[in-house]
Design an enzyme around this catalytic site. Structure first.
Site, PDB file in Angstrom:
ATOM      1  N   LYS A 141      53.374   4.921 -17.938  1.00  0.00           N
ATOM      2  CA  LYS A 141      52.814   5.568 -16.744  1.00  0.00           C
ATOM      3  C   LYS A 141      53.518   5.076 -15.481  1.00  0.00           C
ATOM      4  O   LYS A 141      53.771   5.855 -14.551  1.00  0.00           O
ATOM      5  CB  LYS A 141      51.318   5.286 -16.653  1.00  0.00           C
ATOM      6  CG  LYS A 141      50.666   5.865 -15.397  1.00  0.00           C
ATOM      7  CD  LYS A 141      49.168   5.636 -15.379  1.00  0.00           C
ATOM      8  CE  LYS A 141      48.545   6.233 -14.107  1.00  0.00           C
ATOM      9  NZ  LYS A 141      47.079   6.140 -14.107  1.00  0.00           N
ATOM     10  N   HIS A 277      68.652  33.583 -49.639  1.00  0.00           N
ATOM     11  CA  HIS A 277      67.672  34.024 -48.643  1.00  0.00           C
ATOM     12  C   HIS A 277      66.246  33.666 -49.067  1.00  0.00           C
ATOM     13  O   HIS A 277      65.339  34.501 -49.033  1.00  0.00           O
ATOM     14  CB  HIS A 277      67.810  35.518 -48.378  1.00  0.00           C
ATOM     15  CG  HIS A 277      69.142  35.898 -47.805  1.00  0.00           C
ATOM     16  ND1 HIS A 277      69.616  35.393 -46.623  1.00  0.00           N
ATOM     17  CD2 HIS A 277      70.108  36.726 -48.277  1.00  0.00           C
ATOM     18  CE1 HIS A 277      70.825  35.900 -46.379  1.00  0.00           C
ATOM     19  NE2 HIS A 277      71.143  36.702 -47.370  1.00  0.00           N
TER      20      HIS A 277
END
Length: 525
Positions: A141, A277
């Site tokens: 922070k 695929h």
């Protein structure tokens, strides 16, 4: 505009993973940084000959409650959170004897490792870090004034910054982002553990986290961004794979390779799966991998070109030589012998992935799919049927070999996009129909594949003649069953459960074929 570097004068080091700790401590000490530390970290630094001040000496407050409280004091958190650019903060810090802490290096108690070891719940709870996350979040922070490190991988860049006079704001901001990701992942692990303890497989709030393994060139298409993340479960497969050779893997490569490896893990005998695929275009089991490859390739040699190959045994030289005869994008295996590696090394673009083990196809876990505004979660399709689960519903009963092929076909169906119809003969696919809106179309496409493959092999009859067929879900009408019969199938496996089951059974009896119901479907959307 040139960024100003912020010097580091005091550092707090408190880590569970002590990799690189001594080197970092020595670099800090060499640059005149005062070292504060706790417990095992302080001991390790002292043993390396470094001067370290215990946090308890710094704060004037001893560790209490078996070490549960040692850094949760104003002298630590005030030193981290105080803003050096605010006179009121500086005055309060001076009033209370709080000295600024410029660097916090913390990683957390090994909660995940403790759970994985099979420890008792009480031991798991004791490995929930409290002070560590609090310091990390505080330092992150206040990144304008404090540098936060949460991983040994960050130490080298920090040492380089020391050599240049301190850390840049951009570096501290990046470290802060990594810190919050670290604590979020840690809290997520704990939340999932509590859910598991309560028997909640799908809890009201589901927390997910993943560590990025690599950025990919692009996603399914060049205009899409993509990356590969691993979730820390270490399930054998793509996340545990070592790439032995070949160019970088794409998003589609990874997706197809995962599909192939998961499919081949279903089979106990030496097996090969060829995927194109995301759908298998050839699957076979045999006495050895070379024979399985020959049988799998025979199903659809056209689609196999440029495909992904997965095997469930150590890849041997004979099989590698066979596979290398056609263009293949990826081969994935649990291992490969020296002969196989030597043969494949000649194919510079072919990727060889070795995972170290096979995934357990019946293992529990969650599968996800994104939708607009959220995602869907479900348990993995770990379902399996055995011969004892099958119900013969026709006058004709499958032979022993047909029963084996039916079970084989149904396992393949689990890995083929719905609607799926698969033809199998002698432990190998001879026709695969995937992803059609109509089950009849899937049956016909698979049959045509069998015809095309037969022509390429110089055979008079379609490969599907005398085969068995599997459907991933029930036949809603008799026409799907009739298409399978027209292709030459002599036995069928399907879940059953349609309101027209009897109509389909009657059609099978009229055709003189055998049919069994599984009671389980395998939709794959």
């Amino acid at each position: 505009m040139t960024e100003t570097r912020l010097p580091i004068r005091r550092a707090l080091l408190s880590v569970s993973d002590k990799s690189g700790l001594i080197e970092l401590g020595r670099a800090l000490s060499d640059h005149g940084v005062e070292l504060l530390s706790t417990g095992g970290s302080a001991k390790a630094l002292r043993q390396a000959g470094l001067i370290v001040k215990d946090v308890s000496d710094h704060t004037g407050f001893p560790e209490i409650l078996d070490g549960r409280v040692k850094t949760l004091v104003p002298q630590v958190h005030g030193g981290i959170l105080g803003r050096r650019d605010m006179p009121a903060h500086v005055a309060q810090m001076q009033e209370h004897g709080i000295e600024p802490i410029d660097l916090v290096c913390v990683n957390l108690y090994p909660f995940a490792a403790t759970v994985a070891s099979g420890a008792l719940p009480a031991d798991c709870i004791e490995n929930i870090d409290i002070g560590g996350p609090a310091m990390i979040r505080a330092a992150a922070k206040n990144f304008d004034h404090v540098t936060i490190l949460t991983s040994p991988e960050q130490y080298h860049s920090l040492v380089e910054s020391l050599k240049n006079g301190g850390t840049l704001l951009s570096d501290r901001r990046a470290y802060a982002g990594a810190a919050y990701a670290h604590t979020a992942s840690y809290d997520g692990m704990i939340a999932r553990w509590f859910a598991e303890q309560a028997g909640e497989f799908l809890p009201p709030v589901l927390t997910l986290s993943g560590e990025r393994s690599e950025l990919l060139r692009y996603g399914e298409n060049p205009h899409q961004q993509a990356a590969f993340y691993h979730d820390g479960t270490k399930r054998a497969g793509i996340a545990t794979a070592q790439q032995i050779q070949g160019k970088a893997l794409s998003y589609n490569n990874l997706n197809d390779t995962d599909a192939a490896f998961e499919a081949v893990s279903e089979f106990d005998a030496p097996s090969v799966v060829i995927v194109k695929h995301a759908n298998p275009c050839g699957v076979a089991s045999a006495e050895n991998l070379e024979q399985a490859w020959i049988a799998a390739l025979r199903c659809d040699p056209v689609s196999a070109f440029g495909g992904i190959v997965a095997v469930n045994r150590t890849l041997d030289a004979a099989t590698a030589a066979r596979i290398s005869e056609i263009f293949t994008e990826v081969i994935v295996a649990p291992d490969a012998d020296a002969g196989a590696k030597e043969i494949l090394a000649k194919k510079k673009n072919l990727r060889l992935l070795l995972t170290g083990a096979m995934p357990n196809p019946t293992a529990e876990g969650l599968a996800f799919r994104s939708v607009a505004g959220g995602f869907l979660a479900q348990s993995r399709d770990a379902g399996r049927v055995s011969e004892k689960d099958l119900k013969v519903v026709t006058k004709r009963v499958p032979t022993e070999q047909q029963m084996k092929d039916l079970l084989f076909a149904f396992r393949v169906a689990k890995h083929v996009k719905s609607n799926a119809v698969i033809y199998v003969r002698d432990g190998a696919t001879v026709g695969v129909g995937a992803g059609q809106m109509s089950r009849v179309d899937s049956a016909r496409i698979a049959a045509r594949k069998g015809e095309d493959a037969a022509k390429l092999a110089g055979e008079d009859k379609p490969l599907t003649a005398g085969s068995v067929a599997a459907s991933d879900a029930f036949f809603p009408f008799a026409d799907g069953l009739e298409s399978v019969v027209a292709a030459g199938a002599v036995a069928v496996i399907q879940p059953g459960g349609s309101i027209r089951d009897q109509e389909v059974i009657d059609a099978a009896d009229a055709a003189g074929i055998a049919m069994v119901f599984t009671g389980m479907r395998h939709f794959r959307h």
